[in-house]
Write a protein that holds these residues in place. Sequence first.
Motif, short mmCIF file in Angstrom:
data_model
loop_
_atom_site.label_atom_id
_atom_site.label_comp_id
_atom_site.label_asym_id
_atom_site.label_seq_id
_atom_site.Cartn_x
_atom_site.Cartn_y
_atom_site.Cartn_z
N CYS A 19 0.85 -1.20 0.00
CA CYS A 19 0.00 0.00 0.00
C CYS A 19 0.88 1.25 0.00
N ALA A 21 0.25 4.22 0.70
CA ALA A 21 0.03 5.16 1.81
C ALA A 21 1.05 4.96 2.94
N LYS A 22 1.54 3.75 3.09
CA LYS A 22 2.47 3.49 4.20
C LYS A 22 3.79 4.23 3.98
N SER A 37 -0.25 6.14 9.38
CA SER A 37 -0.47 6.25 7.93
C SER A 37 -1.12 4.96 7.46
N CYS A 38 -2.23 5.12 6.78
CA CYS A 38 -3.03 6.30 6.54
C CYS A 38 -3.74 6.69 7.86
N HIS A 40 -6.37 5.07 9.10
CA HIS A 40 -7.06 3.91 9.69
C HIS A 40 -6.29 3.24 10.84
N PRO A 41 -4.99 2.92 10.68
CA PRO A 41 -4.31 2.25 11.79
C PRO A 41 -4.22 3.15 13.02
N MET A 71 4.84 -5.33 4.22
CA MET A 71 4.11 -5.15 2.95
C MET A 71 4.98 -5.55 1.76
N CYS A 80 -3.50 -2.53 9.80
CA CYS A 80 -4.28 -2.22 8.59
C CYS A 80 -5.52 -3.12 8.46
N TRP A 84 -7.91 -5.24 5.43
CA TRP A 84 -7.93 -6.71 5.27
C TRP A 84 -9.35 -7.25 5.41
N ASP A 96 -9.46 0.47 0.83
CA ASP A 96 -8.75 1.75 0.73
C ASP A 96 -7.30 1.57 0.29
N ARG A 97 -6.74 0.40 0.51
CA ARG A 97 -5.37 0.13 0.04
C ARG A 97 -5.24 0.48 -1.44
N LYS A 100 -6.04 4.48 -1.93
CA LYS A 100 -4.98 5.34 -1.39
C LYS A 100 -3.65 5.12 -2.08
S1 SF4 Z 1 -5.23 0.81 6.46
FE1 SF4 Z 1 -5.36 0.28 4.27
S2 SF4 Z 1 -5.12 2.21 3.20
FE2 SF4 Z 1 -4.39 2.55 5.28
S3 SF4 Z 1 -2.18 2.17 5.23
FE3 SF4 Z 1 -3.15 0.25 5.77
S4 SF4 Z 1 -3.47 -0.87 3.85
FE4 SF4 Z 1 -3.08 1.30 3.35
#
Ligand code: SF4
Length: 441
Positions: A19, A21-22, A37-38, A40-41, A71, A80, A84, A96-97, A100
Motif C-alpha cells: 500500500c 500510503a504506508k 499512515s493512513c 485507519h491504523p 508489505m 491495517c 484486510w 482503501d489500500r 490510497k
Molecule cells: S489501512 Fe489500508 S489504506 Fe491505510 S495504510 Fe493500511 S493498507 Fe493502506
Amino acid sequence: MNDPEFKYNYLDKLSPSFCGAKWYNATIWLGSGMTTSCHHPLPHKVDPIEVQSNPKLLHNTPEKKEQRRQMQCGERPTGCEYCWKIEDMGPEYISDRVYKSQIYTEQELQTAFTEDQETDIDLITLEISFDRTCNFACSYCNPAFSTTWVKDIKNNGSYANLVSDGRNHFTHPHDKNQLFKLDEYNPYIEAFFKWWESDLHRTLRELRITGGEPLMSPELWKLLDWFKKEDNTSDCSIAINSNLGGKPELIDRLVEARQHLPSLDVYTSCEATGSQAEYVRDGLDYEYWWTNLARLSESGINTHCMMTINALSLPSLPDLIFRILEERKTRGKDFAVFSLNILRFPSFQSCLVLPQTVKDTCAGRLKSILSWDFWDLHEFERGQVERLIEYLYTVETPHNESFEMPKLHNDFKQFYQQYDVRRNKNFETTFPELKDWYSTL
Ligand code: SF4
C-alpha cells in the motif's frame, strides 16, 4: 485502469499487501507527537528526543518501517485490518489500500516497493494538526480536539450516567492529546518546520491542516507566511479545515494569504440551519458562518462543506442543502461542495436513534430536492444524498457493536439535559419537531 484492474494487474503483482500510503501518506498530531499512515491504523508515538536530530522520524518511525517491510514481503500489518476485513469479503471488494495507492504514480509505487527498509521517505500527502485550540465545542466532538470542550469538562466535571460511551469521550480532559502549552517548546513542531524547510516543501503535493481550529494556531500563520516570503518555491496545495467562526481579522488574513499560495481549499462544517446548527456546533454564529463562506468563495478560495449527519441535523439538513444550491445559482457549481459523513460515534448521537417518522420525513424532503433537475449538483453529492436516504429508510442500528437502543436513548437524554445546563441551551425550544419524542425518553 479501473479500480479492480489496478488492484489485480498492478498493485497485487508488487505484493498482495502493498500500500503506497504506508510510504507517502501520514496523519501527524504535533500537539501529542502521534503519527499514523493512513488514518485507519491506530496512531503511535514519535520519540520526542530522537525527532530533534531527525525530523523525518515524524513519519519514518521504527513501527512504520517494520510495516513497510511486511508489505514488501506480502505480509499483512495488523494495524491495517480495516483494509484486510474488506478484502477478505471477496475478490470484488476493493479496500482503501487500492484507492490510497492509486493517487501515486507507478514510478513512485515502484520506488517504494524496492526501497531499502531503513530509508527515510519524504511524504507526498500529509494531514497535520498543530494543536487542539478551538473556540467551538460541538456536541459530537470531545476534549481531544477542542480546548473549549476541555474547559467544559474541567469546569463542570464528567458527563454523568452515560452507559454507551465506551470510549469515554466525555469523562476526562484528554490531556494526552496536548502535551505542550502554546508558548512552550514543542519538539514535534520544531521538527515539522525543519523538515518542511529541507524537503517537504518540495515533495508534498497536498498538505491538509486540521485542528482544533487551525486559524487560531500561530503555527498555521508561520507556515502561510513562509509561502509569502518564498513566493513560488513550493507547488504544494494547501487545504485547511476551519469552523469559520474566528474573528474577522483572521478571515481577512486568510484571504490575504491566498494570494501567495498555489491553491487553497477550505473545508468547513455545518449540517443544519439557524439555531439548530448553533445548538449542535456550540460556538457557531450561523449567519456569520455564511458571510465568511461567501467571502472566501469570492476571494478565489475553493470552499467545501463537510456535513456530519447526526440526529439533530435531520430536521433542517434539507434546508441547508437547499440554501447551498440556491446560492450556487449566482456563485457557481463549486460553491460549498458538500460531503455527507454519517456519524457513527458517539453512537447515541447517531440519526438512527430517532423515531422512523423523523427519518422518513427527512428522507422524503431530500428526495424531493433531488427530484428537481435544475440544480447545479455534483454527481458525487447526489450519490451521497441518495446513500443517506437509503440509510435513513433501511438501517436500524448505528454500528455492529452498538448497544441496544434503550441505552442509546438513555444517553441521548442524559447527555442533552446536561449539555443544556452547561451551555445555556434549551433542547425543547430549539427542536420543536423532536420535543414529544424527547419527553418520552
Ligand atoms: S489501512 Fe489500508 S489504506 Fe491505510 S495504510 Fe493500511 S493498507 Fe493502506
